[in-house]
Design an enzyme around this catalytic site. Structure first.
Site, PDB file in Angstrom:
ATOM      1  N   ARG A 283      37.128  43.375  44.210  1.00  0.00           N
ATOM      2  CA  ARG A 283      36.719  42.001  44.497  1.00  0.00           C
ATOM      3  C   ARG A 283      35.521  41.953  45.426  1.00  0.00           C
ATOM      4  O   ARG A 283      35.054  40.860  45.765  1.00  0.00           O
ATOM      5  CB  ARG A 283      37.870  41.279  45.170  1.00  0.00           C
TER       6      ARG A 283
ATOM      7  N   ARG B 294      52.618  28.975  43.939  1.00  0.00           N
ATOM      8  CA  ARG B 294      52.157  29.924  44.950  1.00  0.00           C
ATOM      9  C   ARG B 294      51.505  29.135  46.075  1.00  0.00           C
ATOM     10  O   ARG B 294      50.721  28.224  45.812  1.00  0.00           O
ATOM     11  CB  ARG B 294      51.125  30.883  44.327  1.00  0.00           C
TER      12      ARG B 294
ATOM     13  N   ARG C 158      39.426  29.873  47.944  1.00  0.00           N
ATOM     14  CA  ARG C 158      39.424  31.095  47.121  1.00  0.00           C
ATOM     15  C   ARG C 158      38.206  31.122  46.206  1.00  0.00           C
ATOM     16  O   ARG C 158      37.630  32.181  45.949  1.00  0.00           O
ATOM     17  CB  ARG C 158      40.712  31.173  46.292  1.00  0.00           C
TER      18      ARG C 158
ATOM     19  N   ARG D 174      49.319  25.218  38.237  1.00  0.00           N
ATOM     20  CA  ARG D 174      49.962  26.463  37.833  1.00  0.00           C
ATOM     21  C   ARG D 174      51.334  26.609  38.502  1.00  0.00           C
ATOM     22  O   ARG D 174      51.491  26.302  39.681  1.00  0.00           O
ATOM     23  CB  ARG D 174      49.070  27.650  38.244  1.00  0.00           C
TER      24      ARG D 174
ATOM     25  N   LYS E 155      43.155  36.204  34.113  1.00  0.00           N
ATOM     26  CA  LYS E 155      43.203  37.671  34.147  1.00  0.00           C
ATOM     27  C   LYS E 155      44.640  38.172  33.967  1.00  0.00           C
ATOM     28  O   LYS E 155      44.894  39.067  33.170  1.00  0.00           O
ATOM     29  CB  LYS E 155      42.645  38.208  35.483  1.00  0.00           C
TER      30      LYS E 155
HETATM   31  P1  AMP Z   1      45.416  37.216  42.985  1.00  0.00           P
HETATM   32  O1  AMP Z   1      46.847  37.173  42.592  1.00  0.00           O
HETATM   33  O2  AMP Z   1      44.643  38.297  42.296  1.00  0.00           O
HETATM   34  O3  AMP Z   1      44.742  35.870  42.890  1.00  0.00           O
HETATM   35  O4  AMP Z   1      45.373  37.616  44.547  1.00  0.00           O
HETATM   36  C1  AMP Z   1      46.017  36.809  45.522  1.00  0.00           C
HETATM   37  C2  AMP Z   1      45.474  37.130  46.903  1.00  0.00           C
HETATM   38  O5  AMP Z   1      45.709  38.505  47.221  1.00  0.00           O
HETATM   39  C3  AMP Z   1      43.971  36.949  47.068  1.00  0.00           C
HETATM   40  O6  AMP Z   1      43.609  35.593  47.330  1.00  0.00           O
HETATM   41  C4  AMP Z   1      43.706  37.852  48.273  1.00  0.00           C
HETATM   42  O7  AMP Z   1      44.165  37.258  49.475  1.00  0.00           O
HETATM   43  C5  AMP Z   1      44.622  39.040  47.989  1.00  0.00           C
HETATM   44  N1  AMP Z   1      43.934  40.055  47.152  1.00  0.00           N
HETATM   45  C6  AMP Z   1      44.233  40.407  45.869  1.00  0.00           C
HETATM   46  N2  AMP Z   1      43.397  41.360  45.425  1.00  0.00           N
HETATM   47  C7  AMP Z   1      42.527  41.623  46.445  1.00  0.00           C
HETATM   48  C8  AMP Z   1      41.421  42.487  46.596  1.00  0.00           C
HETATM   49  N3  AMP Z   1      40.998  43.298  45.603  1.00  0.00           N
HETATM   50  N4  AMP Z   1      40.772  42.490  47.797  1.00  0.00           N
HETATM   51  C9  AMP Z   1      41.170  41.704  48.810  1.00  0.00           C
HETATM   52  N5  AMP Z   1      42.194  40.830  48.729  1.00  0.00           N
HETATM   53  C10 AMP Z   1      42.883  40.786  47.558  1.00  0.00           C
END
Ligand code: AMP
Length: 214
Positions: A88, A160, A171, A127, A13
């Site tokens: 999400r 990360r 996740r 990654r 994404k």
């Molecule tokens: P990402 O970089 O999109 O994979 O997001 C990393 C982390 O941020 C996720 O594993 C969640 O802990 C938190 N996070 C990001 N977007 C959301 C969302 N829309 N709702 C809840 N937690 C989020």
């Protein structure tokens, strides 16, 4: 254009978003990036998010929806936006509908990037992310020219904490239980466009463009 990129963690994404926002000239709204920036800056939001992000759990809807509400109200979103990693949960998607209705806006499309879960574990555990500009690399398929250093800006590459394998598996479970239902949610609204996220990055971009009629 008002667009959502949907898909499991590691589907690409963020990578696709970087290309699309340049072309569409709309802001890239990544809730994950916003939480990481807040954590780095040590703000109240960052403090609230940290324990969830580190474990690969979702930050509570009330916090996340509040954050997006503020962001979408900024003037740069009037010309459109690309949401990456939000919504999400079904509750977030419903809140987004209400929020947009209040702003007299509607979504144009939801692009669902599909990838097999085992491919995702491999992608995420290999990654590496640039601490400075957020560019992403894969140790085997897209290594940086010099190890540990970002090709684009020279920043330090790091893993990360939530890309370690145990957290990745968590996740993915969270995705299956809470986020995957959004595929049907948006299909029912007639907004869903699915693309094969296992193809080469450039090919995925071509497919997204085609789906969106760009
Ligand atoms: P990402 O970089 O999109 O994979 O997001 C990393 C982390 O941020 C996720 O594993 C969640 O802990 C938190 N996070 C990001 N977007 C959301 C969302 N829309 N709702 C809840 N937690 C989020």
């Amino acid at each position: 254009m008002r667009l959502i990129l949907l898909g499991p963690p590691g589907a690409g994404k963020g990578t696709q978003a970087q290309v699309l926002v340049e072309e569409l000239e709309v802001p890239h709204i990544s809730t994950g990036d916003m939480f990481r920036a807040a954590m780095k800056a040590g703000t109240e939001l960052g403090r609230q998010a940290k324990s969830y992000v580190d474990k690969g759990e979702l930050v509570p809807d009330s916090v996340t929806i509040g954050l997006v509400r503020e962001r979408l109200a900024l003037p740069d979103c009037r010309k459109g936006f690309l949401l990456d990693g939000f919504p999400r949960t079904v509750a977030q998607a419903e809140a987004l509908d209400e929020l947009l209705a209040g702003l007299d806006m509607a979504l144009d499309a939801v692009v669902n990037i599909q990838v097999d879960p085992e491919v995702l574990v491999n992608r995420l555990s290999n990654r590496r992310t640039c601490r400075n500009c957020g560019a992403v690399y894969h140790l085997l398929h897209k290594p940086p020219a010099s190890p540990g250093k970002c090709d684009a800006c020279g920043g330090e590459l790091y893993q990360r904490p939530d890309d370690h394998e145990a957290t990745v598996r968590n996740r993915l479970e969270v995705y299956t239980a809470q986020t995957r239902p959004l595929i049907d949610f948006y299909r029912r609204k007639g907004l869903l466009h699915s693309v094969d996220g296992e193809a080469e990055v450039e090919q995925v971009t071509v497919e997204i463009r085609r789906e969106l009629g760009l």
